[in-house]
Design a protein around this motif. Structure first.
Motif, short mmCIF file in Angstrom:
data_model
loop_
_atom_site.label_atom_id
_atom_site.label_comp_id
_atom_site.label_asym_id
_atom_site.label_seq_id
_atom_site.Cartn_x
_atom_site.Cartn_y
_atom_site.Cartn_z
N PHE A 35 77.85 61.58 56.61
CA PHE A 35 77.62 60.18 56.99
C PHE A 35 78.93 59.42 57.14
O PHE A 35 79.04 58.55 58.01
N GLN A 36 79.95 59.74 56.32
CA GLN A 36 81.24 59.09 56.49
C GLN A 36 81.88 59.47 57.81
O GLN A 36 82.48 58.64 58.50
N SER A 37 81.74 60.75 58.18
CA SER A 37 82.26 61.18 59.47
C SER A 37 81.54 60.47 60.61
O SER A 37 82.15 60.12 61.63
N ALA A 38 80.24 60.25 60.44
CA ALA A 38 79.47 59.51 61.45
C ALA A 38 80.00 58.08 61.58
O ALA A 38 80.19 57.57 62.69
N ILE A 39 80.25 57.44 60.44
CA ILE A 39 80.80 56.08 60.45
C ILE A 39 82.14 56.04 61.19
O ILE A 39 82.39 55.17 62.02
N ASP A 40 82.99 57.03 60.88
CA ASP A 40 84.34 57.06 61.45
C ASP A 40 84.35 57.32 62.96
O ASP A 40 85.33 57.01 63.64
N ASN A 41 83.24 57.89 63.48
CA ASN A 41 83.24 58.31 64.88
C ASN A 41 82.24 57.57 65.75
O ASN A 41 82.05 57.93 66.91
N MET A 42 81.60 56.55 65.22
CA MET A 42 80.63 55.79 66.01
C MET A 42 81.25 55.16 67.24
O MET A 42 80.58 54.92 68.24
N GLU A 43 82.55 54.87 67.17
CA GLU A 43 83.22 54.23 68.31
C GLU A 43 83.23 55.11 69.54
O GLU A 43 83.43 54.63 70.67
N HIS A 44 82.99 56.43 69.36
CA HIS A 44 83.01 57.35 70.50
C HIS A 44 81.66 57.43 71.22
O HIS A 44 81.55 58.10 72.24
N LEU A 45 80.65 56.76 70.66
CA LEU A 45 79.35 56.75 71.33
C LEU A 45 79.44 55.90 72.60
O LEU A 45 80.03 54.82 72.61
#
Length: 341
Positions: A35-45
């Motif tokens: 989930f932390q990795s998801a938070i860190d990479n949401m900008e790439h959506l």
């Protein structure tokens, strides 16, 4: 007339990892890392997301500082009594089933299961959900070594001994501790899509985002535990000749045994028949080719010894309930994104 300034804020989905002194470190850290990795990479959506995650590590006991094995302390932000926000996803870390939980936390978990969007268990944490009555008349899974015990202890729970994780309604259970990665990735996929979940899997250097109905343990891993050298030799031969027509008679001849004796010894060592072993090994090999290469279905079928794509299609439908093409579409990691590291 007054004008009201609108704030550009996102909804918060609170992800709570419930920790106790008997938790295993990996069952705690696996969902946190995903989930932390998801938070860190949401900008790439590509599309704007209307929410963001917030992760909370919460104690299942009064003390916020938990002493865990091996001599590791975790400082939780709060205990479960102090939660003052709506929980979106509640994840119960794994625990040895013999320790159990006190009545008040079991009652709290039961109540939360009716309120939260998702309630999940990691590994033996399924015993805690079962004790709280959350798994009654539901399909569930835990570590494969504990499945039989769980089925006997909670006869009203339908225990699946092979699945990596199972979803029924808003209740999710996962197998061994590393399956926590698979379940957490599946949760992220539900929220943010398959491509994004595969991105996270690749960034975390996970071999594959495995489907929940894939078996908990592989034949390749199982074969490494065999001490009997004649069978070890046969297993090595099978791995090197998986593309060939393999029969019990051929394997028995290579091991200088009669077919009947060879089959008996093989089952004793691996707890499965030679034919089932070969089929499972071919299927596992095909899965890797489907997700990691651009070979055609026919080419993969020939390489893996299925003879033709129709045979491979039949085996995949029986094993995964999807065709090889659907499996590739669902789990292929052949997408690209900016190199960040």
């Amino acid at each position: 007339m007054k004008t009201v300034e609108m704030k550009n804020t996102k909804d918060i989905r609170h992800v709570v990892v419930l920790v106790h002194p008997y938790s295993t470190m990996l069952s705690v850290s696996a969902p946190i890392e995903v989930f932390q990795s998801a938070i860190d990479n949401m900008e790439h959506l590509k599309n704007d997301v209307s929410f963001s995650y917030e992760i909370h590590v919460v104690s299942a006991v009064i003390s916020k500082k938990l002493e865990m094995k091996p001599r590791i302390s975790i400082n939780c932000e709060s205990n479960y009594h102090e939660i003052d926000y709506p929980i979106d996803t509640l994840i119960v870390a794994g625990a040895p089933r013999k320790n159990g939980f006190k009545e008040d936390i079991l009652i709290w978990l039961k109540l939360q299961s009716k309120i939260v969007r998702r309630i999940c268990s990691m590994c033996a944490g399924a015993f805690i959900l079962a004790e709280a009555g959350i798994l009654r008349n539901k399909n569930a899974v835990t570590h494969w070594q504990l499945c039989e015990e769980m089925a006997k202890t909670y006869p009203d729970v339908y225990v699946n001994q092979e699945a990596i994780f199972i979803k029924q309604g808003n209740v999710y259970t996962s197998a061994g501790v590393t399956a926590g990665f698979d379940l957490a990735l599946a949760l992220v996929e539900e929220d943010l899509g398959k491509t994004f979940a595969l991105r996270i899997a690749k960034l975390m250097v996970l071999f594959l985002k495995r489907p929940g109905n894939q078996t908990q343990y592989s034949m390749m891993l199982e074969s490494q535990n065999i001490d009997y050298q004649p069978i070890n030799n046969i297993l090595n031969w099978i791995h090197d000749h998986i593309h060939e027509d393999i029969t019990v008679e051929k394997l028995a001849g290579l091991s200088s045994m009669s077919p009947r004796n060879f089959a008996r010894v093989f089952v004793k060592e691996l707890n499965t028949s030679p034919i089932k072993y070969v089929e499972k090994l071919r299927t596992e090999t095909a899965c890797r080719y489907l997700t990691d290469t651009q070979l055609t279905i026919d080419e993969i079928a020939n390489i893996c010894g299925f003879s033709n794509s129709l045979n491979m299609n039949r085996i995949f439908l029986k094993t995964f309930h999807v065709t090889p093409s659907q499996y590739r579409k669902n789990f292929s990691s052949s997408f690209s994104y900016p190199n960040q590291y």
